[in-house]
Design a protein around this motif. Structure first.
Motif, PDB file in Angstrom:
ATOM      1  N   GLY A  62       0.812  -1.200   0.000  1.00 29.87           N
ATOM      2  CA  GLY A  62       0.000   0.000   0.000  1.00 29.87           C
ATOM      3  C   GLY A  62       0.852   1.258   0.000  1.00 29.87           C
ATOM      4  O   GLY A  62       2.067   1.221   0.130  1.00 29.87           O
ATOM      5  N   ASP A  63       0.196   2.389  -0.157  1.00 29.08           N
ATOM      6  CA  ASP A  63       0.859   3.696  -0.093  1.00 29.08           C
ATOM      7  C   ASP A  63       0.608   4.274   1.299  1.00 29.08           C
ATOM      8  O   ASP A  63      -0.549   4.397   1.718  1.00 29.08           O
ATOM      9  N   PHE A  64       1.674   4.629   1.996  1.00 29.98           N
ATOM     10  CA  PHE A  64       1.505   5.130   3.365  1.00 29.98           C
ATOM     11  C   PHE A  64       2.730   5.946   3.765  1.00 29.98           C
ATOM     12  O   PHE A  64       3.781   5.892   3.118  1.00 29.98           O
ATOM     13  N   THR A  65       2.570   6.695   4.839  1.00 33.20           N
ATOM     14  CA  THR A  65       3.673   7.441   5.438  1.00 33.20           C
ATOM     15  C   THR A  65       3.818   6.997   6.883  1.00 33.20           C
ATOM     16  O   THR A  65       2.826   6.906   7.617  1.00 33.20           O
ATOM     17  N   ALA A  66       5.046   6.701   7.295  1.00 27.53           N
ATOM     18  CA  ALA A  66       5.294   6.211   8.646  1.00 27.53           C
ATOM     19  C   ALA A  66       6.285   7.133   9.350  1.00 27.53           C
ATOM     20  O   ALA A  66       7.306   7.505   8.771  1.00 27.53           O
ATOM     21  N   PRO A  67       5.998   7.507  10.598  1.00 28.57           N
ATOM     22  CA  PRO A  67       6.945   8.342  11.341  1.00 28.57           C
ATOM     23  C   PRO A  67       8.139   7.524  11.808  1.00 28.57           C
ATOM     24  O   PRO A  67       8.012   6.351  12.165  1.00 28.57           O
ATOM     25  N   VAL A  68       9.325   8.134  11.787  1.00 33.70           N
ATOM     26  CA  VAL A  68      10.529   7.496  12.317  1.00 33.70           C
ATOM     27  C   VAL A  68      11.342   8.553  13.056  1.00 33.70           C
ATOM     28  O   VAL A  68      11.227   9.748  12.785  1.00 33.70           O
ATOM     29  N   ASP A  69      12.152   8.086  14.001  1.00 32.59           N
ATOM     30  CA  ASP A  69      13.178   8.948  14.570  1.00 32.59           C
ATOM     31  C   ASP A  69      14.417   8.838  13.692  1.00 32.59           C
ATOM     32  O   ASP A  69      14.562   7.875  12.924  1.00 32.59           O
ATOM     33  N   ALA A  70      15.307   9.794  13.796  1.00 30.46           N
ATOM     34  CA  ALA A  70      16.512   9.757  12.966  1.00 30.46           C
ATOM     35  C   ALA A  70      17.640  10.479  13.678  1.00 30.46           C
ATOM     36  O   ALA A  70      17.421  11.439  14.413  1.00 30.46           O
ATOM     37  N   ASP A  71      18.856  10.000  13.445  1.00 28.85           N
ATOM     38  CA  ASP A  71      20.042  10.595  14.058  1.00 28.85           C
ATOM     39  C   ASP A  71      21.231  10.310  13.151  1.00 28.85           C
ATOM     40  O   ASP A  71      21.132   9.512  12.205  1.00 28.85           O
ATOM     41  N   THR A  72      22.333  10.959  13.442  1.00 35.26           N
ATOM     42  CA  THR A  72      23.542  10.736  12.652  1.00 35.26           C
ATOM     43  C   THR A  72      24.395   9.615  13.218  1.00 35.26           C
ATOM     44  O   THR A  72      25.346   9.176  12.566  1.00 35.26           O
ATOM     45  N   ALA A  73      24.087   9.154  14.429  1.00 39.19           N
ATOM     46  CA  ALA A  73      24.820   8.049  15.046  1.00 39.19           C
ATOM     47  C   ALA A  73      23.915   7.383  16.071  1.00 39.19           C
ATOM     48  O   ALA A  73      22.948   7.985  16.556  1.00 39.19           O
ATOM     49  N   LEU A  74      24.224   6.154  16.409  1.00 39.36           N
ATOM     50  CA  LEU A  74      23.447   5.425  17.400  1.00 39.36           C
ATOM     51  C   LEU A  74      23.814   5.928  18.789  1.00 39.36           C
ATOM     52  O   LEU A  74      24.989   5.903  19.186  1.00 39.36           O
ATOM     53  N   ARG A  75      22.808   6.390  19.527  1.00 39.09           N
ATOM     54  CA  ARG A  75      23.057   6.958  20.855  1.00 39.09           C
ATOM     55  C   ARG A  75      22.140   6.363  21.909  1.00 39.09           C
ATOM     56  O   ARG A  75      22.058   6.886  23.024  1.00 39.09           O
TER      57      ARG A  75
END
Length: 306
Positions: A62-75
């Motif tokens: 399907g077509d959908f938008t999902a929220p995600v967190d994002a960062d430049t490194a694993l913290r």
């Protein structure tokens, strides 16, 4: 009708290193299924993902938008980190996952080739590295925008020393999110099954800049030789291979199909030539398997600046 998500598995926290075509699709599907997802990328991409999430266009999901967190490194602690960068970007990308930050999490690389598990096990806890493969056609058309075009998405999870319950829990979460996922015992067979199919496809289509339909017709003898040579190396490495079955799979593919290496060549991106062709030649050399056609095509691609 598009598939709807299954009942959610117990919630996990999953990092995705490289939210491109494969990573972005998995990140969005896991997020939609209720898991916490942290994408690891450059600052500009991370900022875009935090603001807009990941948009997926897929006939299957399907077509959908999902929220995600994002960062430049694993913290932060995670249950698993999916590594979905290209082999050419692996060394630089791994700086985003300090071993201390990864801790006890599973490290699940979805990379082409067969040599990366040793590299990762030398850097991270060997009993947490779970080399796996995914069969899917999915492309990032812009940061946070994913086009999933294949009518399938299938995952094989492995990990010779990884605790089986950890693999089963991740497989359950992935299957509930959408991709059909199974846990297999023989890591060597899983990785070489992918290599035995991918290497001839990638090398031939990239060498002649042709989609599979034309390549398999106009260069049939070379394709058959590549398949036979790759199968011989696979068997020498301890993994079964069936050249006739491989050729039948190529013949069943849509004629317009292109390999990811060919698409990278068309876009002027670095090629995974060493991770695929180079690794195949090194394995052949170790086991004394003659691969003259493979060696010639890899040499021609290198001489062409590929």
């Amino acid at each position: 009708m598009p598939n709807s998500p299954h009942a959610p598995a117990p919630h996990l926290t999953v990092a995705v290193l490289g939210p491109g075509g494969v990573g972005g699709l998995l990140a969005a599907l896991l997020s939609r299924s209720g898991h916490r997802v942290v994408c690891l990328a450059g600052e500009e991409t991370a900022r875009t993902l935090r603001a807009t999430g990941i948009q997926v266009r897929s006939a299957l999901f399907g077509d959908f938008t999902a929220p995600v967190d994002a960062d430049t490194a694993l913290r932060e602690p995670v249950d698993a980190c999916l590594v979905t960068v290209k082999a050419t970007a692996l060394d630089a990308a791994l700086t985003r996952i300090p071993p201390a930050a990864l801790g006890d999490a599973l490290l699940v690389p979805f990379l082409n080739g067969v040599e990366h598990p040793a590299l990762l096990r030398a850097r991270y806890a060997p009993d947490r590295v779970a080399p796996s493969v995914i069969r899917v056609e999915s492309t990032r058309t812009a940061p946070g925008v994913i086009e999933h075009t294949s009518p399938f998405a299938e995952i094989d999870l492995t990990g010779a020393k990884v605790p089986r319950p950890r693999l089963e829990a991740l497989a359950e979460a992935l299957t509930a999110a959408g991709p059909a996922t199974r846990v297999l015992d023989d890591e060597t067979s899983v990785l070489w099954a992918k290599m035995a199919f991918l290497a001839p496809f990638a090398l031939l289509t990239t060498r002649y800049a042709l989609p599979l339909g034309e390549a398999r017709t106009r260069h049939r003898e070379e394709l058959a030789s590549l398949v036979a040579e790759t199968a011989a190396v696979s068997r020498a490495c301890g993994a079964p291979a069936d050249p006739a079955q491989a050729l039948a799979r190529y013949d069943a593919f849509p004629p317009a199909a292109k390999s990811s290496m060919q698409r990278d060549a068309e876009a002027g991106r670095p090629l995974e030539l060493d991770a695929i062709g180079g690794a195949l030649l090194r394995a052949a050399d170790r086991h004394g398997v003659p691969v003259p056609v493979t060696a010639r095509i890899v040499r021609e691609l290198r001489e062409a600046g590929r």
